[in-house]
Design an enzyme around this catalytic site. Structure first.
Site, PDB file in Angstrom:
ATOM      1  N   ARG A   1       0.818  -1.227   0.000  1.00 35.84           N
ATOM      2  CA  ARG A   1       0.000   0.000   0.000  1.00 35.84           C
ATOM      3  C   ARG A   1       0.854   1.281   0.000  1.00 35.84           C
ATOM      4  O   ARG A   1       0.453   2.299   0.546  1.00 35.84           O
ATOM      5  CB  ARG A   1      -0.947   0.042   1.204  1.00 35.84           C
ATOM      6  CG  ARG A   1      -1.977  -1.063   1.231  1.00 35.84           C
ATOM      7  CD  ARG A   1      -2.982  -0.937   0.085  1.00 35.84           C
ATOM      8  NE  ARG A   1      -4.051  -1.897   0.235  1.00 35.84           N
ATOM      9  CZ  ARG A   1      -4.002  -3.148  -0.256  1.00 35.84           C
ATOM     10  NH1 ARG A   1      -2.959  -3.567  -0.963  1.00 35.84           N
ATOM     11  NH2 ARG A   1      -5.018  -3.968  -0.071  1.00 35.84           N
TER      12      ARG A   1
ATOM     13  N   SER B   1     -11.207  -0.791   2.593  1.00 34.55           N
ATOM     14  CA  SER B   1     -10.528  -1.012   3.883  1.00 34.55           C
ATOM     15  C   SER B   1     -10.146   0.326   4.495  1.00 34.55           C
ATOM     16  O   SER B   1      -9.508   1.141   3.833  1.00 34.55           O
ATOM     17  CB  SER B   1      -9.248  -1.819   3.680  1.00 34.55           C
ATOM     18  OG  SER B   1      -9.560  -3.041   3.091  1.00 34.55           O
TER      19      SER B   1
ATOM     20  N   GLU C   1      -5.838   3.861   5.973  1.00 37.09           N
ATOM     21  CA  GLU C   1      -5.465   3.677   4.554  1.00 37.09           C
ATOM     22  C   GLU C   1      -5.903   4.843   3.652  1.00 37.09           C
ATOM     23  O   GLU C   1      -5.080   5.372   2.908  1.00 37.09           O
ATOM     24  CB  GLU C   1      -6.022   2.353   4.031  1.00 37.09           C
ATOM     25  CG  GLU C   1      -5.569   2.090   2.607  1.00 37.09           C
ATOM     26  CD  GLU C   1      -6.131   0.814   2.023  1.00 37.09           C
ATOM     27  OE1 GLU C   1      -5.902  -0.269   2.586  1.00 37.09           O
ATOM     28  OE2 GLU C   1      -6.809   0.897   0.982  1.00 37.09           O
TER      29      GLU C   1
HETATM   30  C1  FAD Z   1     -15.555  -0.873  -1.880  1.00 39.51           C
HETATM   31  C2  FAD Z   1     -14.083  -0.570  -2.028  1.00 39.51           C
HETATM   32  C3  FAD Z   1     -13.177  -1.622  -2.137  1.00 39.51           C
HETATM   33  C4  FAD Z   1     -11.800  -1.368  -2.279  1.00 39.51           C
HETATM   34  N1  FAD Z   1     -10.961  -2.426  -2.395  1.00 39.51           N
HETATM   35  C5  FAD Z   1      -9.627  -2.215  -2.527  1.00 39.51           C
HETATM   36  C6  FAD Z   1      -8.735  -3.322  -2.657  1.00 39.51           C
HETATM   37  O1  FAD Z   1      -9.131  -4.481  -2.677  1.00 39.51           O
HETATM   38  N2  FAD Z   1      -7.411  -3.051  -2.770  1.00 39.51           N
HETATM   39  C7  FAD Z   1      -6.930  -1.768  -2.775  1.00 39.51           C
HETATM   40  O2  FAD Z   1      -5.701  -1.601  -2.891  1.00 39.51           O
HETATM   41  N3  FAD Z   1      -7.761  -0.710  -2.670  1.00 39.51           N
HETATM   42  C8  FAD Z   1      -9.089  -0.892  -2.546  1.00 39.51           C
HETATM   43  N4  FAD Z   1      -9.945   0.173  -2.420  1.00 39.51           N
HETATM   44  C9  FAD Z   1      -9.410   1.536  -2.443  1.00 39.51           C
HETATM   45  C10 FAD Z   1      -9.468   2.193  -3.847  1.00 39.51           C
HETATM   46  O3  FAD Z   1     -10.194   1.397  -4.717  1.00 39.51           O
HETATM   47  C11 FAD Z   1      -8.059   2.400  -4.435  1.00 39.51           C
HETATM   48  O4  FAD Z   1      -7.246   3.125  -3.546  1.00 39.51           O
HETATM   49  C12 FAD Z   1      -8.106   3.136  -5.781  1.00 39.51           C
HETATM   50  O5  FAD Z   1      -6.830   3.118  -6.375  1.00 39.51           O
HETATM   51  C13 FAD Z   1      -8.587   4.589  -5.630  1.00 39.51           C
HETATM   52  O6  FAD Z   1      -8.778   5.112  -6.940  1.00 39.51           O
HETATM   53  P1  FAD Z   1      -9.477   6.499  -7.153  1.00 39.51           P
HETATM   54  O7  FAD Z   1      -9.371   6.835  -8.614  1.00 39.51           O
HETATM   55  O8  FAD Z   1     -10.839   6.492  -6.601  1.00 39.51           O
HETATM   56  O9  FAD Z   1      -8.515   7.473  -6.328  1.00 39.51           O
HETATM   57  P2  FAD Z   1      -8.932   8.701  -5.398  1.00 39.51           P
HETATM   58  O10 FAD Z   1      -9.681   8.199  -4.209  1.00 39.51           O
HETATM   59  O11 FAD Z   1      -9.575   9.751  -6.226  1.00 39.51           O
HETATM   60  O12 FAD Z   1      -7.494   9.205  -4.935  1.00 39.51           O
HETATM   61  C14 FAD Z   1      -6.700   8.410  -4.071  1.00 39.51           C
HETATM   62  C15 FAD Z   1      -5.323   9.083  -3.910  1.00 39.51           C
HETATM   63  O13 FAD Z   1      -4.653   9.084  -5.174  1.00 39.51           O
HETATM   64  C16 FAD Z   1      -4.371  10.430  -5.614  1.00 39.51           C
HETATM   65  N5  FAD Z   1      -4.613  10.415  -7.060  1.00 39.51           N
HETATM   66  C17 FAD Z   1      -5.731   9.993  -7.715  1.00 39.51           C
HETATM   67  N6  FAD Z   1      -5.539  10.053  -9.046  1.00 39.51           N
HETATM   68  C18 FAD Z   1      -4.279  10.538  -9.229  1.00 39.51           C
HETATM   69  C19 FAD Z   1      -3.493  10.831 -10.395  1.00 39.51           C
HETATM   70  N7  FAD Z   1      -3.946  10.645 -11.645  1.00 39.51           N
HETATM   71  N8  FAD Z   1      -2.239  11.336 -10.199  1.00 39.51           N
HETATM   72  C20 FAD Z   1      -1.752  11.555  -8.944  1.00 39.51           C
HETATM   73  N9  FAD Z   1      -2.442  11.286  -7.823  1.00 39.51           N
HETATM   74  C21 FAD Z   1      -3.686  10.779  -7.969  1.00 39.51           C
HETATM   75  C22 FAD Z   1      -5.336  11.310  -4.822  1.00 39.51           C
HETATM   76  O14 FAD Z   1      -4.815  12.615  -4.664  1.00 39.51           O
HETATM   77  C23 FAD Z   1      -5.426  10.562  -3.508  1.00 39.51           C
HETATM   78  O15 FAD Z   1      -4.293  10.856  -2.728  1.00 39.51           O
HETATM   79  C24 FAD Z   1     -11.333  -0.037  -2.306  1.00 39.51           C
HETATM   80  C25 FAD Z   1     -12.247   1.034  -2.218  1.00 39.51           C
HETATM   81  C26 FAD Z   1     -13.606   0.767  -2.095  1.00 39.51           C
HETATM   82  C27 FAD Z   1     -14.584   1.910  -2.020  1.00 39.51           C
END
Ligand code: FAD
Length: 332
Positions: free
Chosen positions: A158, A230, A326
């Site tokens: 992570r 998580s 996280e």
């Molecule tokens: C139901 C559920 C289940 C999940 N299961 C998992 C799992 O199994 N494993 C896991 O690892 N995660 C899991 N997650 C967490 C999530 O899916 C991941 O962290 C995912 O990568 C977030 O993507 P996002 O586009 O929504 O990012 P955001 O939530 O929009 O951003 C997350 C972080 O990344 C940064 N960011 C986003 N896009 C960019 C970019 N293009 N350039 C630079 N920085 C950026 C943001 O500033 C922030 O700090 C889960 C979440 C949910 C809601």
């Protein structure tokens, strides 16, 4: 570049959040315009993908920057470059349909391709880092587009180097390494045993479908029950540091990482103390998975921070273990 003013920010925890300005990039060519815009304003900035791993304040006083670069380009029989705005699960399905195998265990993880390297997303024994050849990004400090190789990214559980940088990920180059299907995770084994499926009968697509079923059973759909997945990382500790007077290791879920290190399932730690956590009218633990905090009633960012600190306090008092949050908590 698209400029939207006074927007409400859709996010998977369902917090009613708003911001003054959102800038959406639809290609790398927008970077000059973005730099020009930021040079002339003194706004704070927040990069977002699909906002599934951030905890927003009710009002973000600054500029939201969103990557909406949506191309997928096949470079060779084992390499693909994907725009940061592509939905992660869409890409996993695309890869399987186009005979690029390896991402099957990472099926149904919410969010965008651009965010995936940030915390090195992982699930069911696989992490995205294994498949990353290069990450292309814009560095807000040097005002330059750069590329990091897998090695430069310092990936671990992570974590990546990007968490400490001021950057916007534009695209990710994936290299699909041949290898066996990863079926060693307990919940996959349980599913195979219960359904009389031999690991040798699996294909990447069959495994992906099994993981979809396991996830849908265990994790809440955030469009119906708002959450950020998580809420805490599984703590990784030196075995020598475990306080065995407070811990009955047999009651825990653990993964031996070698070199004297052990990963401890945070969900089980929370389950063991959950009766001591004060009830909250707005936030709760998800009934099928104690690691997931849910918004049950218009929760604010403060409600979630307070509830999570009660959990951290109980786990620490009971087991001498710190739980690290996280998702990213965003200041207003
Ligand atoms: C139901 C559920 C289940 C999940 N299961 C998992 C799992 O199994 N494993 C896991 O690892 N995660 C899991 N997650 C967490 C999530 O899916 C991941 O962290 C995912 O990568 C977030 O993507 P996002 O586009 O929504 O990012 P955001 O939530 O929009 O951003 C997350 C972080 O990344 C940064 N960011 C986003 N896009 C960019 C970019 N293009 N350039 C630079 N920085 C950026 C943001 O500033 C922030 O700090 C889960 C979440 C949910 C809601």
């Amino acid at each position: 570049m698209i400029i939207d003013k006074n927007i409400s920010l859709k996010n998977s925890f369902g917090i009613n959040a708003s911001s003054n300005i959102c800038l959406t990039l639809e290609s790398e060519e927008c970077i000059d315009e973005l730099t020009y815009f930021l040079n002339n304003k003194s706004y704070k900035k927040l990069i977002i993908g699909e906002a599934t791993n951030i905890l927003l304040p009710e009002n973000f006083e600054g500029v939201i920057i969103k990557n909406n670069i949506l191309n997928i380009s096949i470079i060779s029989k084992d390499e693909v470059i994907v725009g940061g705005g592509v939905n992660w699960d869409y890409f996993v399905n695309w890869s399987l349909e186009n005979n690029f195998y390896g991402l099957e265990n990472l099926t149904l993880i919410p969010g965008s391709v651009g965010a995936a390297p940030i915390q090195n997303i992982g699930a069911y024994g696989v992490e995205i880092s294994k498949f990353i050849k290069k990450v292309r990004f814009y560095d807000f400090i040097d005002k330059q587009i750069k590329e990091f190789t897998q090695n430069d990214c310092n990936f671990s559980y992570r974590k990546s180097i990007f968490q400490d940088m001021d950057i916007l990920i534009l695209s990710v180059c994936f290299k699909f390494v041949p290898g066996d299907l990863v079926t060693s995770y307990d919940s996959i084994n349980d599913y195979l045993n219960t359904n009389n499926i031999k690991p040798s009968d699996l294909t990447p697509i069959k495994l992906s479908n099994i993981i979809k079923k396991i996830r849908l059973d265990r994790l809440p759909d955030y469009t119906k029950i708002p959450n950020v997945g998580s809420f805490f990382k599984n703590p990784i500790l030196n075995k020598a540091d475990l306080n065995l007077e407070k811990l009955d290791i047999k009651k825990l879920i653990t993964w031996d990482l070698g070199n004297g290190m052990i990963k401890i399932g945070a969900a089980r730690l929370i389950e063991l103390v959950k009766d001591k956590i004060p009830k909250d009218v707005n936030v709760d633990l998800y009934k099928n998975h104690a690691l997931v905090l849910i918004n049950k009633n218009n929760a604010t960012q403060d409600d979630v921070i307070q509830y999570s600190s009660f959990i951290q306090k109980e786990v620490f008092n009971t087991f001498d273990i710190n739980l690290e949050i996280e998702p990213i908590i965003i200041d207003s």
